[in-house]
Design an enzyme around this catalytic site. Sequence first.
Site, short mmCIF file in Angstrom:
data_model
loop_
_atom_site.label_atom_id
_atom_site.label_comp_id
_atom_site.label_asym_id
_atom_site.label_seq_id
_atom_site.Cartn_x
_atom_site.Cartn_y
_atom_site.Cartn_z
N SER A 145 -7.64 -7.29 -1.21
CA SER A 145 -6.31 -5.33 -0.71
C SER A 145 -5.24 -5.75 -0.50
CB SER A 145 -7.79 -4.43 -0.07
OG SER A 145 -7.27 -5.10 1.37
N ASP A 146 -4.37 -4.72 -0.96
CA ASP A 146 -3.29 -4.20 0.65
C ASP A 146 -3.58 -4.45 1.25
OD1 ASP A 146 -0.32 -4.36 0.69
OD2 ASP A 146 -0.33 -3.43 -1.44
#
Length: 723
Positions: free
Chosen positions: A246-247
């Site tokens: 994920s960011d």
Amino acid sequence: MELTKNREKTAAYRERARKLVAQMTLEEKVTQTVHAAPAVERIGIKAYNWWNEALHGVARAGVATVFPQAIGLAATFDEDLVEQVAEAISTEGRAKFNMQQAAQDTGLYKGLTFWSPNVNIFRDPRWGRGHETFGEDPYLTSRMGVRFVQGIQGHDENYLKAAACAKHMAVHSGPEGIRHGFNAVVGKQDLYETYLPAFKACVQEGRVEAVMGAYNGVNGVPCCANSYLLEEILRKEWGFEGHVVSDCGAIADIHQFHHVTDIPAESAAMAMNGGCDLNCGDMFLYLKQAVEEGLVEESRLDEALVNLLTARMKLGVLDEKGENPYDAIPYSVVDSRPMQELNRNVAAASVVLLKNEGGLLPLRKSAIRTLGVIGPNANNRKALVGNYEGTASRYWTISEGLQEYLGDQVRVLFSEGCHLYRDKVEGLGEANDRMAEVKGVCALSDVVVVCLGLDASLEGEQGDANNEYGSGDKPDLNLPGLQEQVLRAAYDSGKPVVLVLLSGSALAVNWAQDHIPAILQGWYPGAQGGLALAELLFGERCPGGRLPVTFYRSSEELPDFADYCMEGRTYRYMKNQALYPFGYGLSYTSFAYTEVRAVSGRQEAGAVKEAAVIVREDGITIGARVKNTGAMAGAETVQVYVKICQEGTPNAQLKGIRKVFLSPGEEKEVSIHLPREAFGLYDGEGRFQVVPGMARVYVGGHGPDVRSEELTGQKVTELVVRI
């Protein structure tokens, strides 16, 4: 066979990973899904921090070679050079990792999983993070992205040199200020034709180890929990076998800003079920609760852990020291002389000559006694590096580079000219408090170099930019503050003026194009940028960069920033003539093309009005002879564009590039293969189709648009083929 293509070796790693996962408790498994993964000592798993950056050099962990920003790398249009840069980055990354491991330092920015490259499409010049990308074109971004990935990951049989990560999937390019809850609405045609090709190329050609999800949602579903993107397309359609991260903080966004879940455990479950394996952040610590409450099957958690541990095995970080050939890379390679020389070469290759009226450039030392260097970017280190940067041991601004290059032969007079974006330099000063100095420097100078533009305090990621523009995006394409006033004052002095722009994006320098005889676009050229630009200005090097983005005349001709439909955007869909077009760039020398032809099987045809060559299953090959007809050695960027001759299709699109280095009078044969896919397009349902008909193929040093012909005085060669 290198590891990325060795399925047998990878399968062995995955089996070893499964055996380790089988020995873990649920609590231990959960701790391994966040970026700061602690040790599980009882089964030999060391602590590891997954978060590291290497966009244009090893970042945020001390001294490293600071190469030109990614947009500058793209401007080289040179695939080989980009892989060479990435290889240098991973060499320094391994060297620093070996040094850090010896000191038992396993903290943030100390791992071998580099969250680069950024292969998002720079669809709108106002986007603050556009300079992290390889520009606006899917083909160029794909080529640069693949070669960057290959340079980072290396070609060893048993280990990855480092792990690259293609980010941010997908449909991600601003606005920065609302990115955490923004929903990008996009049709399947634009999705597949513009936003996904570079990711697909990095996965299938580059064999990239990791893919990062974006903050925003796509068509109502947050990207880091979007099973359509991460499972249906990425894994099933493209065959991706690496891990998804994920960011940073994006899992918390699912409930905090997207509001599609209510509590952290639900967000963690949605992301894990949607195909995300690793959380940059700590929301995945709620997976224990999610598993216990039946929101996530433990088997899915196990699958994620196998992906993650396999990545660590590919890197060799779970093996004994010395088994991995990269363990022998010494720290002494970091910021070494060969690295600095490569950096300067790359900086020079990235610069684009936009205008050179009357052959003002290159300048001659013997004709100049005093050189004026003026402007807020003349001595601005921030304008060298962009963002996601490391720390150089030495920086060369333009002013410093010119002083070093000219030595005692030419007097260099300097003035900051104005603040980068405010109306005065000194806090207690009056507005325009450097104008008298500007005029004084111009009066004493034989030639004036004006250095304007932006830096990463004006354009960048949300939270990084620290000015009144706020989010990091640009409000318009104008030179900020008093910069154009300074340029006009230099022009009014009557002295020859050279404009050097340092920025990570397009600027609408319409007045400059109409009045200033010589203009260079230098991007954010890295720590050696000032020396490289000095050498270019005085003819020690020949400019050969090309624009990876369109320079528009005004932001008013652009669609709404938040509209992700590609209509009217970039050179592929725009209807107006650009100020400076994509693919454009001048040189100090000249090139001629002869014997331009298309070959398919035994068929061969030159520039003809009717198609004599048929595009078969194996595509066609474009051939040409390119000659340096000028007096200086230089690099030509051979570009091949394809226009499908059907109503409603995009403008001619880039489909082939080749960098050719030629001495004066030297001639080389250039061959560029166009696969059959180069003649296909996606329909409204995202289906790829090669439709029978006609296509025009354009070959030359720039695109086939009218504006490029006006600026260069040259036409490209047109070939007609039958699909």
